[in-house]
Design an enzyme around this catalytic site. Structure first.
Site, mmCIF file in Angstrom:
data_model
loop_
_atom_site.group_PDB
_atom_site.id
_atom_site.type_symbol
_atom_site.label_atom_id
_atom_site.label_comp_id
_atom_site.label_asym_id
_atom_site.label_seq_id
_atom_site.Cartn_x
_atom_site.Cartn_y
_atom_site.Cartn_z
ATOM 1 N N ASP A 310 0.867 -1.169 0.000
ATOM 2 C CA ASP A 310 0.000 0.000 0.000
ATOM 3 C C ASP A 310 0.911 1.229 0.000
ATOM 4 O OD1 ASP A 310 -2.329 1.643 0.394
ATOM 5 O OD2 ASP A 310 -1.751 1.780 2.493
ATOM 6 N N ASP A 502 -1.671 -0.871 6.061
ATOM 7 C CA ASP A 502 -1.861 -0.392 7.433
ATOM 8 C C ASP A 502 -3.289 0.005 7.767
ATOM 9 O OD1 ASP A 502 -1.996 2.014 5.925
ATOM 10 O OD2 ASP A 502 -1.410 3.152 7.705
ATOM 11 N N ASP A 506 -7.274 -2.016 3.953
ATOM 12 C CA ASP A 506 -6.331 -3.039 3.508
ATOM 13 C C ASP A 506 -6.666 -4.416 4.067
ATOM 14 O OD1 ASP A 506 -4.699 -1.306 2.009
ATOM 15 O OD2 ASP A 506 -3.677 -0.635 3.829
#
Length: 631
Positions: A310, A502, A506
């Site tokens: 990410d 995080d 996600d």
């Protein structure tokens, strides 16, 4: 002495076996040796029957283990009159189980430390009184007193002016953290040398420490695929051992030879090696600030081929910082920043803290507002020092200042526009900083065999491409929804795949990846709960460290398994020719057990980590000296 008594009670079967052996020695010295064969043989057969019951239960559950060799060896040695060897096989079997348990406890020491340190009590302030209550009775909003060197019972915010906290058990960072009034504090941290007050923001069950404890408990109960692989050696190893023992008996015509071979075929090393290595690896990971939810995760990490990241909060810090102030004519830069920071005191937007921090770094005074109101997702209005200040998106500011105009921004930047008393006053540019060690982490992953990297983000393509270009990532997908991330990860062919993220968004892709790693330093979220591993410190380099630990652990586990197999087979071949008596063979097998356990305990990796830390310190010192020389 107390510790010794505790070990004696815990491993009572080993104690009883040694006691039987001592009794035999005493009887032999008292000219009552004729009873020794009966005592040794009877006890050995009793243990064999006990083991056989467990073995049959395992078989009924579909698990074919290696205990059949130990049971057969005991019965065979008793049958041929080698009663001393029979007792030694019993000692080897029970002692091996005790050593496995002791090694497991030793390897899990860092994990167990989290469980044993869980705070049990809290001191709640009720008026002028201090009331001691169980930690699980604390509720958000309670004001708690934390005495010097006490463990914080729940998550909260610091009410006192300042303190120093030891957060090493939570984050893995050894340097004490300086906290000031209003800062968030985590349960499990150890208070400094002065008593402080905190305001609870969560119950004990919802606090960071208990979430970590839950992850640890889940991790310690798992069983890795490599451990099951060791179990799958059971059938071929058993057949080979029985066949070799039978051939030795047939060629020599002596049934004692059958017992001599089987004594050395007792498979304790094979059973012990992998579990000890994987628990040691999980312990090492915990010591390095990574909670791994199972030995199978370490195996997947060791074989990983692709790493997907990410962007926000993972490759970048997730905290936009001020990079430029662009005032229009008639306004100064410090004047503009001070006005914005004063107004942002009344905003909950993520950029507000960045503007306030930037103003404080420049020692700019922040004024209180006569009134303030926030327009959700758009900006904030406030009356500051008699002037109306409007801060926020371009469209929102233009409603209050028709002369507003857009300012040029680079990829990865965003603009906050400002109007003062109906006039366009300028813009402030902010950017989410790339983590300083993000590039080195990707390089380290490449050296560890993770050659493919990809970035998935919900941000705009221009911003995503800018960050990817800085890091050398060529595979990028921007404007992703959570379901898009899942589809992208599922389509990757170079597997196993690591996914690092995080946020709550996600969570689905972390669960879908072969190994999901959550950056959980800022609190236990849905991402942490769905991930295979959680990094407790805000440091992306721990991703590479987790892969390194996985590779080391699997290598050591397989080395230890093959050490047990090769040494045992070698000794069995020697015994097949009659060169190793049964009693000597039983003693040799004890030595093999010990060597195998010690080999597997290398997975704890204390010395390797210490050496790596030493090299890092030396490198840092060289850089520091170079910087000083440069000035």
């Amino acid at each position: 002495m107390a510790r010794l008594l505790k070990l004696v009670r815990r491993y009572w079967v080993v104690t009883l076996t040694l006691a039987i052996g001592c009794l035999g020695i005493v009887l032999a010295l008292m000219d009552a040796g004729s009873a020794v064969p009966w005592i040794f043989s009877g006890y050995a057969l009793a243990i064999a029957a006990w083991q056989a019951v467990g073995m049959v239960r395992d078989m009924l559950r579909g698990h074919w283990g290696l205990d059949i060799l130990a049971v057969t060896a005991i019965v065979a040695t008793v049958a041929v009159g080698e009663y001393i060897a029979a007792l030694l096989v019993v000692l080897m079997l029970t002692g091996g189980e005790a050593l496995e348990d002791y090694a497991n406890r030793r390897a899990k020491r860092e994990l167990d430390a989290l469980l044993t340190r869980a705070p049990q009590l809290a001191h709640r302030l009720e008026g002028d009184d201090i009331v001691e209550i169980p930690a699980d009775q604390v509720r958000p909003g309670d004001v708690l007193l934390v005495r010097p060197s006490e463990i914080l019972p729940v998550d909260g915010t610091l009410r006192s002016a300042e303190t120093t906290l030891d957060e090493s058990s939570i984050t893995g960072e050894s340097v004490p953290a300086e906290k000031r009034a209003g800062d968030a504090v985590l349960s499990g941290a150890v208070n400094g040398q002065s008593a402080v007050e905190i305001v609870a923001t969560a119950t004990a069950a919802d606090s960071q420490y208990q979430q970590i404890v839950a992850l640890v408990a889940e991790a310690s109960e798992s069983k890795a695929p490599v451990v099951r692989l060791a179990d799958r050696y059971a059938v071929p190893f058993t057949l080979f051992s029985l066949a070799l023992a039978g051939v030795a008996w047939w060629l020599s015509g002596d049934p004692v030879r059958f017992a001599e071979v089987l004594v050395l075929a007792t498979p304790c090393p094979l059973l012990i090696a992998a579990p000890v290595a994987f628990i040691g690896g999980m312990s090492r990971a915990a010591r390095n600030g990574v909670i791994v939810k199972g030995g199978g995760v370490l195996e997947q990490l060791s074989a990983a081929k692709t790493a997907v990241f990410d962007k926000t909060g993972t490759l970048t810090r997730g905290e936009p910082t001020l990079v430029a102030v662009r005032p229009t004519r008639g306004f100064g830069g410090d004047e503009l920043l001070a006005a914005v920071a004063s107004a942002e005191q009344y905003s909950s937007h993520v950029l507000a803290a960045s503007m306030i921090e930037a103003a404080r770094e420049r020692d700019l005074p922040l004024a209180d507002a006569e009134w303030a109101r926030e327009a959700a997702t758009n900006g904030v209005q406030a009356k500051i020092d008699g002037r109306e200040v409007v801060v926020g998106k371009f469209a929102f500011v233009r409603e209050h200042a028709p002369d507003a105009s857009r300012t040029a921004i680079a990829p990865g930047e965003l603009a906050v526009y400002v109007a003062i008393d109906g006039r366009y006053a300028g813009a402030l540019l902010a950017s989410d900083r790339l983590r300083s060690n993000a590039h080195s982490t990707l390089e380290r992953l490449d050296t560890l065999g993770v050659h493919q990297t990809m970035m998935l983000t919900g941000d705009a393509k221009a911003t995503a491409d800018h960050i990817a270009a800085e890091l050398g990532i060529t595979r990028v997908r921007a404007d992703c929804l959570p379901v898009d991330k899942v589809h992208e990860v599922s389509a990757i062919t170079e597997r196993p795949v690591i996914m690092v993220g995080d946020g709550v968004n996600d969570a689905p892709v972390l669960a879908a990846a072969d190994v999901g790693i959550a950056m959980g330093a800022k609190g236990a979220t849905a991402a942490s709960e769905s991930a295979s591993a959680v990094i407790l410190v805000d440091d992306i380099s721990r991703v590479a460290k987790a892969v390194e630990i996985g590779r080391d652990t699997v290598r050591i586990a397989l080395q230890s398994i093959w050490i047990g197999i090769i040494v045992s087979v070698g000794l069995m071949l020697v015994a097949a020719f009659g060169f190793i008596p049964a009693t000597v063979g039983a003693l040799l097998q004890e030595v093999v057990d010990l060597v195998t356990i010690l080999a597997a305990l290398r997975a704890i990796g204390g010395r390797r980590d210490a050496k790596a830390a030493g090299r890092s310190d030396v490198a840092a010192g060289v850089v520091s000296r170079g910087a000083v020389a440069g000035r």
